[in-house]
Each structure stands twice: as structure tokens, then as C-alpha cells.
Design an enzyme around this catalytic site. Structure first.
Site, mmCIF file in Angstrom:
data_model
loop_
_atom_site.group_PDB
_atom_site.id
_atom_site.type_symbol
_atom_site.label_atom_id
_atom_site.label_comp_id
_atom_site.label_asym_id
_atom_site.label_seq_id
_atom_site.Cartn_x
_atom_site.Cartn_y
_atom_site.Cartn_z
ATOM 1 N N CYS A 115 0.814 -1.230 0.000
ATOM 2 C CA CYS A 115 0.000 0.000 0.000
ATOM 3 C C CYS A 115 0.843 1.274 0.000
ATOM 4 O O CYS A 115 0.339 2.347 -0.306
ATOM 5 C CB CYS A 115 -0.943 0.018 1.203
ATOM 6 N N HIS A 251 -3.352 7.462 3.269
ATOM 7 C CA HIS A 251 -3.725 6.198 2.634
ATOM 8 C C HIS A 251 -5.178 5.901 2.995
ATOM 9 O O HIS A 251 -5.580 6.023 4.151
ATOM 10 C CB HIS A 251 -2.808 5.087 3.143
ATOM 11 N N ASN A 281 -9.979 0.312 -0.223
ATOM 12 C CA ASN A 281 -8.519 0.334 -0.194
ATOM 13 C C ASN A 281 -7.957 -0.113 -1.548
ATOM 14 O O ASN A 281 -8.039 -1.281 -1.905
ATOM 15 C CB ASN A 281 -8.027 -0.595 0.927
HETATM 16 N N1 ACO Z 1 -18.988 -8.453 8.010
HETATM 17 C C1 ACO Z 1 -19.528 -8.772 9.173
HETATM 18 N N2 ACO Z 1 -18.817 -9.228 10.208
HETATM 19 C C2 ACO Z 1 -17.496 -9.347 10.057
HETATM 20 C C3 ACO Z 1 -16.855 -9.042 8.846
HETATM 21 C C4 ACO Z 1 -17.657 -8.577 7.794
HETATM 22 N N3 ACO Z 1 -17.162 -8.227 6.585
HETATM 23 N N4 ACO Z 1 -15.528 -9.266 8.985
HETATM 24 C C5 ACO Z 1 -15.338 -9.697 10.226
HETATM 25 N N5 ACO Z 1 -16.515 -9.759 10.892
HETATM 26 C C6 ACO Z 1 -16.771 -10.169 12.267
HETATM 27 C C7 ACO Z 1 -15.663 -11.024 12.827
HETATM 28 O O1 ACO Z 1 -15.855 -12.376 12.473
HETATM 29 C C8 ACO Z 1 -15.807 -10.790 14.304
HETATM 30 O O2 ACO Z 1 -16.875 -11.602 14.786
HETATM 31 P P1 ACO Z 1 -16.811 -12.245 16.274
HETATM 32 O O3 ACO Z 1 -16.695 -11.082 17.206
HETATM 33 O O4 ACO Z 1 -18.092 -12.974 16.326
HETATM 34 O O5 ACO Z 1 -15.578 -13.106 16.259
HETATM 35 C C9 ACO Z 1 -16.260 -9.339 14.403
HETATM 36 O O6 ACO Z 1 -16.763 -9.003 13.107
HETATM 37 C C10 ACO Z 1 -15.167 -8.381 14.784
HETATM 38 O O7 ACO Z 1 -14.027 -8.644 13.988
HETATM 39 P P2 ACO Z 1 -12.687 -7.810 14.147
HETATM 40 O O8 ACO Z 1 -11.691 -8.315 13.161
HETATM 41 O O9 ACO Z 1 -12.294 -7.719 15.572
HETATM 42 O O10 ACO Z 1 -13.205 -6.380 13.707
HETATM 43 P P3 ACO Z 1 -12.426 -5.014 13.731
HETATM 44 O O11 ACO Z 1 -13.185 -4.017 14.483
HETATM 45 O O12 ACO Z 1 -10.979 -5.174 14.060
HETATM 46 O O13 ACO Z 1 -12.529 -4.571 12.212
HETATM 47 C C11 ACO Z 1 -11.149 -4.543 10.244
HETATM 48 C C12 ACO Z 1 -11.937 -5.390 11.222
HETATM 49 C C13 ACO Z 1 -12.083 -3.603 9.529
HETATM 50 C C14 ACO Z 1 -10.460 -5.450 9.236
HETATM 51 C C15 ACO Z 1 -10.099 -3.715 11.015
HETATM 52 O O14 ACO Z 1 -9.377 -4.542 11.904
HETATM 53 C C16 ACO Z 1 -9.143 -3.026 10.095
HETATM 54 O O15 ACO Z 1 -9.497 -2.167 9.325
HETATM 55 N N6 ACO Z 1 -7.843 -3.345 10.173
HETATM 56 C C17 ACO Z 1 -6.864 -2.758 9.319
HETATM 57 C C18 ACO Z 1 -6.706 -3.629 8.160
HETATM 58 C C19 ACO Z 1 -6.464 -2.885 6.893
HETATM 59 O O16 ACO Z 1 -6.836 -1.764 6.695
HETATM 60 N N7 ACO Z 1 -5.795 -3.596 6.000
HETATM 61 C C20 ACO Z 1 -5.575 -3.108 4.732
HETATM 62 C C21 ACO Z 1 -4.157 -3.109 4.364
HETATM 63 S S1 ACO Z 1 -3.130 -2.363 5.531
HETATM 64 C C22 ACO Z 1 -3.545 -0.859 5.447
HETATM 65 O O17 ACO Z 1 -3.812 -0.452 4.358
HETATM 66 C C23 ACO Z 1 -3.553 -0.060 6.678
#
Ligand code: ACO
Length: 324
Positions: A115, A251, A281
Site C-alpha cells: 500500500c 492512505h 482500499n
Molecule cells: N462483516 C460482518 N462481520 C465481520 C466481517 C464482515 N465483513 N468481517 C469480520 N466480521 C466479524 C468477525 O468475524 C468478528 O466476529 P466475532 O466477534 O463474532 O468473532 C467481528 O466481526 C469483529 O471482527 P474484528 O476483526 O475484531 O473487527 P475489527 O473491528 O478489528 O474490524 C477490520 C476489522 C475492519 C479489518 C479492522 O481490523 C481493520 O481495518 N484493520 C486494518 C486492516 C487494513 O486496513 N488492511 C488493509 C491493508 S493495511 C492498510 O492499508 C492499513
């Protein structure tokens, strides 16, 4: 001798026509518009149609940037293209785009910093201009990340989209890019990666095993912490206070990460360019897409101070402080 600066003289971007909304995703994966918007700020993403490549998007963005700068492709002496989804293994996508533009003969290469690819490419191009090696450089960030998305995996498929952005950099006695900071820590490779490929071999699985693996929560935490120190380092390197910034162009991965960085800089969200809602993204495409939107919508004006930053797989992280 008076310093040489690299100035952005034109911007451009391109998104595939096909749009996939959160509601569309609800039809084939167990997710909801509400979950996606609350956790990420994303409303929709653009998806390349079959046969449409990273190079196609890069070419369009590049044409628009050249037109905005009033520079002919034949005048370019360097093309640097950030991507983690090249059209083919080789030649580089930069070479493919160079030929389509008619810039044959100039140096052209790709940069893979996930990224952070565009900001890495910008940092490299800046050094070429400052050293006197290059006068007119095309810098592109382009991706078709959806090619490596597993559409049955809700943890990742909702996050990514395709797109490209480009800038033309020209040597100038006026600033220009003040500072760029580039970093990486390969110790984090397994938190965000696509562990198949040429040398380790492709897998006997659907799509050859090519898919994004991500530990979202961990990525989130490291991204916020790392970007906090990155923006401080960049301001120090450019000899500027946060209060002198006009715009933060981050980003576009997750609205909550963007808000955390803005808070650290004490910048109101009105001074932050947010486009993640429109295209999710797009990895290397993200920062130049946001920049081009900001310029063409009239938000960013000549003479203003911009802070660009990115974070991605590697981990890699990078920034640029510049006067537009
Ligand atoms: N829809 C519904 N529920 C979902 C989804 C979805 N698409 N994805 C995950 N869940 C559920 C999970 O299974 C979990 O359920 P549980 O509590 O029953 O186990 C719950 O939602 C919470 O999941 P988490 O992973 O803890 O959710 P979080 O609040 O951390 O959000 C996310 C997840 C959006 C991926 C976040 O962690 C994030 O944005 N991280 C950064 C990742 C990123 O941006 N990566 C891109 C590349 S790196 C960069 O560019 C920065």
C-alpha cells in the site's frame, strides 16, 4: 548552487466503471452495509472487469496527469510505478505503460511496497530530480487488488478495490517536495501478505492459491501507532509545524485509522481528504486517487502544504511533505 525541488505539476486518476456496493456484497457474503461502514467507512469499491489490467488503469491516470501538467510523454525521463498487482511478471508495468504512452527510451521501473507503493515511488522520483538526474518524471500508483481477493472471505473481501492515480513531477527552483520518509519492517510479513508466487511456487488451489491473508486487528493497531510517529518524523524532516499544514492526504484503507492520524496532528477532519468511502482500499492507487480528487474538486490549491502518508504490507510505511 540553488537547491532543485521536485514539484507536482499535474495529477490524474482512473477507476474501473464497474461499482460494487456494500449492498451488492450482502448478496453473496455474510456481511452488512452497517458493519462495513461502521468499521471502515467504505460504501463501495470499483472492480476491474475481466481483461482490464493494472496497466490499463495506470495508462489512463498517466494520460490525465500529463495533460494536466501540459507535458508530452516524449519529454519524460523517468517513470516509476508503485504496484503489487503487476499485469504480468515481466516486463514491469512501468515498461508496458511507457510504451503505450510513447515515452520509449526513458528509464521505467516498478516499486513493490504494497500500500505504500506510490509514496515510495514519489520518494524515489524526488531523489532523481534533486540529484539533477531527471527533469520530468511520471509517478504512478496502480492496482487491481480484487484479482487477489477471495470473495468468500468476509474479513478481507469488503476492504479492497481497484484504481490508479498519477502525478507529473518537474524540477523547479520553487518547493516542491520538502521531505520524504520511507520505512519497512519485514518482521511483520505474516500479518498482511500473499504468500504464493513465482519462486516459492503457485499452489494447486483455486486461483493458484493467490489471496490476501490479513490479521486485521493487529494490522490496525500497528498502523495507527506507526503512522503517529511517521507524521511527527516527517514534519521534523521538513522543518514544519503541524499547524502549517493545509491538508492531510492519507492512505485510504480505513476511516478510523485516518481519524486517529488526524487527531494526532490536531487537524480537523475538514482538512483531511477522505475518499475511502468511494473506492475502498486501492493499495498503491489510494494516495494519488485521493490527491487527484482533492485537486480536481478545487479543495487543494497551489501554494498549500500537504502531508501524504501510507502504510501497508511488509510492513512498509512512507510519507511526503510538500508544497503543492
Ligand atoms: N462483516 C460482518 N462481520 C465481520 C466481517 C464482515 N465483513 N468481517 C469480520 N466480521 C466479524 C468477525 O468475524 C468478528 O466476529 P466475532 O466477534 O463474532 O468473532 C467481528 O466481526 C469483529 O471482527 P474484528 O476483526 O475484531 O473487527 P475489527 O473491528 O478489528 O474490524 C477490520 C476489522 C475492519 C479489518 C479492522 O481490523 C481493520 O481495518 N484493520 C486494518 C486492516 C487494513 O486496513 N488492511 C488493509 C491493508 S493495511 C492498510 O492499508 C492499513
Amino acid at each position: 548552487m540553488a537547491p532543485i525541488y521536485a514539484r507536482i505539476t499535474g495529477t490524474g486518476s482512473a477507476l474501473p466503471e464497474r461499482v460494487l456496493t456494500n449492498a451488492d456484497l450482502e448478496q453473496f457474503v455474510d456481511t452488512s452495509d452497517e458493519w462495513i461502514q461502521t468499521r471502515t467507512g467504505i460504501r463501495q469499491r470499483h472492480v476491474a472487469v475481466e481483461g482490464q489490467t493494472t496497466g490499463d488503469l495506470a495508462f489512463l491516470a498517466a494520460q490525465r496527469a500529463l495533460e494536466a501538467a501540459g507535458v508530452k510523454a516524449s519529454e519524460l525521463d523517468l517513470i516509476v510505478l508503485g504496484t503489487t498487482t503487476p499485469d504480468i511478471i515481466f516486463p514491469s508495468t512501468a515498461c508496458l505503460v511507457q510504451h503505450r504512452l510513447g515515452a520509449n527510451g526513458c528509464a521505467a521501473f516498478d516499486v513493490n511496497a504494497a500500500c505504500s507503493g506510490f509514496v515510495y515511488a514519489l520518494g524515489i522520483a524526488d531523489k532523481f530530480i534533486r540529484s539533477g538526474q531527471s527533469k520530468k518524471v511520471l509517478v504512478i500508483g496502480a492496482e487491481t487488488l480484487t484479482r487477489m481477493v477471495d470473495w468468500s472471505e468476509r474479513e478481507t473481501c469488503v476492504l479492497f478495490g481497484d484504481g490508479a492515480g498519477a502525478v507529473v513531477l518537474e524540477a523547479s527552483s520553487e518547493p516542491g517536495i520538502y521531505a520524504t520518509c520511507l520505512h519497512a519492517d519485514g518482521g511483520y510479513k505474516e500479518l498482511l501478505w500473499n504468500p504464493v508466487g513465482v519462486s516459492v511456487g503457485f499452489k494447486d488451489e483455486p486461483n493458484h492459491g493467490v489471496r490476501i491473508n490479513m490479521s486485521g486487528r493487529e494490522v490496525f493497531k500497528v498502523a495507527v501507532k506507526t503512522l503517529d510517529s511517521l507524521v511527527e518524523e516527517t514534519l521534523r524532516a521538513g522543518g514544519m509545524e503541524a499547524s502549517q499544514l493545509d491538508w492531510l492526504i492519507p492512505h485510504q484503507a480505513n476511516l478510523r485509522i485516518i481519524e486517529a492520524t488526524a487527531k494526532r496532528l490536531n487537524m480537523p477532519m475538514e482538512q483531511v481528504i477522505v475518499t475511502v468511502d468511494k473506492h475502498a482500499n486501492t493499495s498503491s492507487g489510494s494516495v494519488p486517487l485521493a490527491l487527484d480528487y482533492a485537486v480536481r474538486s478545487g479543495k487543494v490549491q497551489r501554494g498549500q502544504n500537504l502531508l501524504l502518508e501510507a502504510f501497508g504490507g511488509g510492513f512498509t510505511w512512507a510519507s511526503a511533505l510538500l508544497r503543492f
